[in-house]
Scaffold this motif. Sequence first.
Motif, mmCIF file in Angstrom:
data_model
loop_
_atom_site.group_PDB
_atom_site.id
_atom_site.type_symbol
_atom_site.label_atom_id
_atom_site.label_comp_id
_atom_site.label_asym_id
_atom_site.label_seq_id
_atom_site.Cartn_x
_atom_site.Cartn_y
_atom_site.Cartn_z
ATOM 1 N N LYS A 1 71.907 6.601 72.513
ATOM 2 C CA LYS A 1 72.552 6.172 73.759
ATOM 3 C C LYS A 1 71.601 6.331 74.936
ATOM 4 N N VAL A 2 71.368 5.215 75.646
ATOM 5 C CA VAL A 2 70.431 5.194 76.769
ATOM 6 C C VAL A 2 71.188 5.151 78.094
ATOM 7 N N THR A 3 70.748 5.955 79.048
ATOM 8 C CA THR A 3 71.255 5.891 80.421
ATOM 9 C C THR A 3 70.061 5.646 81.339
ATOM 10 N N ILE A 4 70.082 4.527 82.057
ATOM 11 C CA ILE A 4 68.995 4.192 82.981
ATOM 12 C C ILE A 4 69.264 4.895 84.308
ATOM 13 N N GLU A 5 68.300 5.661 84.792
ATOM 14 C CA GLU A 5 68.491 6.437 86.012
ATOM 15 C C GLU A 5 67.670 5.923 87.181
ATOM 16 N N GLU B 1 64.375 2.666 88.263
ATOM 17 C CA GLU B 1 63.422 1.698 87.745
ATOM 18 C C GLU B 1 62.432 2.324 86.775
ATOM 19 N N LYS B 2 62.173 3.624 86.942
ATOM 20 C CA LYS B 2 61.155 4.260 86.118
ATOM 21 C C LYS B 2 61.644 5.529 85.428
ATOM 22 N N SER B 3 62.945 5.670 85.265
ATOM 23 C CA SER B 3 63.465 6.877 84.632
ATOM 24 C C SER B 3 64.673 6.560 83.760
ATOM 25 N N ALA B 4 64.745 7.215 82.603
ATOM 26 C CA ALA B 4 65.863 7.001 81.692
ATOM 27 C C ALA B 4 66.108 8.258 80.868
ATOM 28 N N VAL B 5 67.328 8.388 80.377
ATOM 29 C CA VAL B 5 67.695 9.480 79.482
ATOM 30 C C VAL B 5 68.164 8.866 78.170
ATOM 31 N N LEU B 6 67.692 9.407 77.072
ATOM 32 C CA LEU B 6 68.088 8.919 75.753
ATOM 33 C C LEU B 6 68.543 10.110 74.917
ATOM 34 N N ILE B 7 69.779 10.034 74.437
ATOM 35 C CA ILE B 7 70.341 11.067 73.578
ATOM 36 C C ILE B 7 70.592 10.437 72.205
ATOM 37 N N VAL C 1 70.333 16.958 63.621
ATOM 38 C CA VAL C 1 69.745 17.446 64.860
ATOM 39 C C VAL C 1 70.086 16.520 66.027
ATOM 40 N N LEU C 2 70.435 17.111 67.147
ATOM 41 C CA LEU C 2 70.700 16.357 68.374
ATOM 42 C C LEU C 2 69.470 16.426 69.271
ATOM 43 N N TYR C 3 69.017 15.265 69.757
ATOM 44 C CA TYR C 3 67.887 15.199 70.676
ATOM 45 C C TYR C 3 68.359 14.726 72.051
ATOM 46 N N ASN C 4 67.893 15.402 73.076
ATOM 47 C CA ASN C 4 68.154 15.004 74.457
ATOM 48 C C ASN C 4 66.795 14.806 75.109
ATOM 49 N N THR C 5 66.484 13.567 75.469
ATOM 50 C CA THR C 5 65.145 13.265 75.968
ATOM 51 C C THR C 5 65.178 12.560 77.319
ATOM 52 N N LYS C 6 64.105 12.747 78.074
ATOM 53 C CA LYS C 6 63.901 12.046 79.331
ATOM 54 C C LYS C 6 62.655 11.198 79.172
ATOM 55 N N LEU C 7 62.723 9.959 79.639
ATOM 56 C CA LEU C 7 61.586 9.063 79.552
ATOM 57 C C LEU C 7 61.211 8.554 80.937
ATOM 58 N N ASP C 8 59.919 8.443 81.193
ATOM 59 C CA ASP C 8 59.407 7.917 82.449
ATOM 60 C C ASP C 8 58.539 6.701 82.166
ATOM 61 N N LYS C 9 58.689 5.667 82.971
ATOM 62 C CA LYS C 9 57.914 4.448 82.779
ATOM 63 C C LYS C 9 56.552 4.599 83.427
ATOM 64 N N SER C 10 55.506 4.413 82.650
ATOM 65 C CA SER C 10 54.143 4.578 83.151
ATOM 66 C C SER C 10 53.700 3.353 83.947
ATOM 67 N N ALA C 11 52.549 3.479 84.570
ATOM 68 C CA ALA C 11 51.994 2.364 85.333
ATOM 69 C C ALA C 11 51.705 1.172 84.440
ATOM 70 N N GLU C 12 51.465 1.458 83.152
ATOM 71 C CA GLU C 12 51.197 0.374 82.190
ATOM 72 C C GLU C 12 52.476 -0.227 81.620
ATOM 73 N N GLY C 13 53.641 0.292 82.034
ATOM 74 C CA GLY C 13 54.905 -0.251 81.565
ATOM 75 C C GLY C 13 55.418 0.364 80.278
ATOM 76 N N VAL C 14 54.857 1.512 79.882
ATOM 77 C CA VAL C 14 55.280 2.191 78.655
ATOM 78 C C VAL C 14 56.307 3.259 79.005
ATOM 79 N N TRP C 15 57.411 3.289 78.264
ATOM 80 C CA TRP C 15 58.425 4.324 78.457
ATOM 81 C C TRP C 15 57.991 5.562 77.678
#
Length: 223
Positions: free
Chosen positions: A152-156, A158-164, A193-207
Amino acid sequence: MNRRPTLLAALALTATAALTLSACGGGDEGSSAKDKDSDKIAGADTGGEKSAPPSESSASATEGRPKIELPPDVTLVFEGEKTGDQVKDAVLADNAERMRAVDAAIAGTDTNGEALAFYNTGKALEAALSWVNQFEEAGATMTGEVRYYDRKVTIEGEKSAVLIFCADESKGFSKDKKTNKVHKTPVTKNSYVLYNTKLDKSAEGVWQTSQIVSSRGAAQCQP
């Protein structure tokens, strides 16, 4: 973005050749490697979408992205890869590549850690390097199949997201590099196993995954 860390420079955690390790793709960064069910890596074939063969991995085939290869005895399954939302789908795709990258580093098919650093940053990169180093110190690798589900993805922004998401580790195990002995253990609640992750979009467009916490035996991941 640091793309080529040397695995030998990773944070060294105490390990011995007799230490059995969990090889869950992406690392069990929130749990101890000495967990009672730590021989499991992850996986179950439930008909979900499997990771493409190395030559067909869509994310890795994109120009400028490292190619990720896994040994033939390691299979990753990612359910719910398409949501219909372009941004969420990109987050899910890069997270899947992140999990593949960690497994590739453990398995020795990404010895320079190129993909590992491409899809991780900050604390998540430090945790991934430490996790991989535990396997190196113990002379262990992985085998079997891992399934990731309830993603499950939550967009926070333009450059931040949470994925559980959850991981099923019931059909994956650690393996001794020298003897090829597979350390099998019974399936228990700690196989999930439950994973709770934060992702940031890089300058190159990689999450890139920047933070990751795992919880073994989480109730919401039980079958």
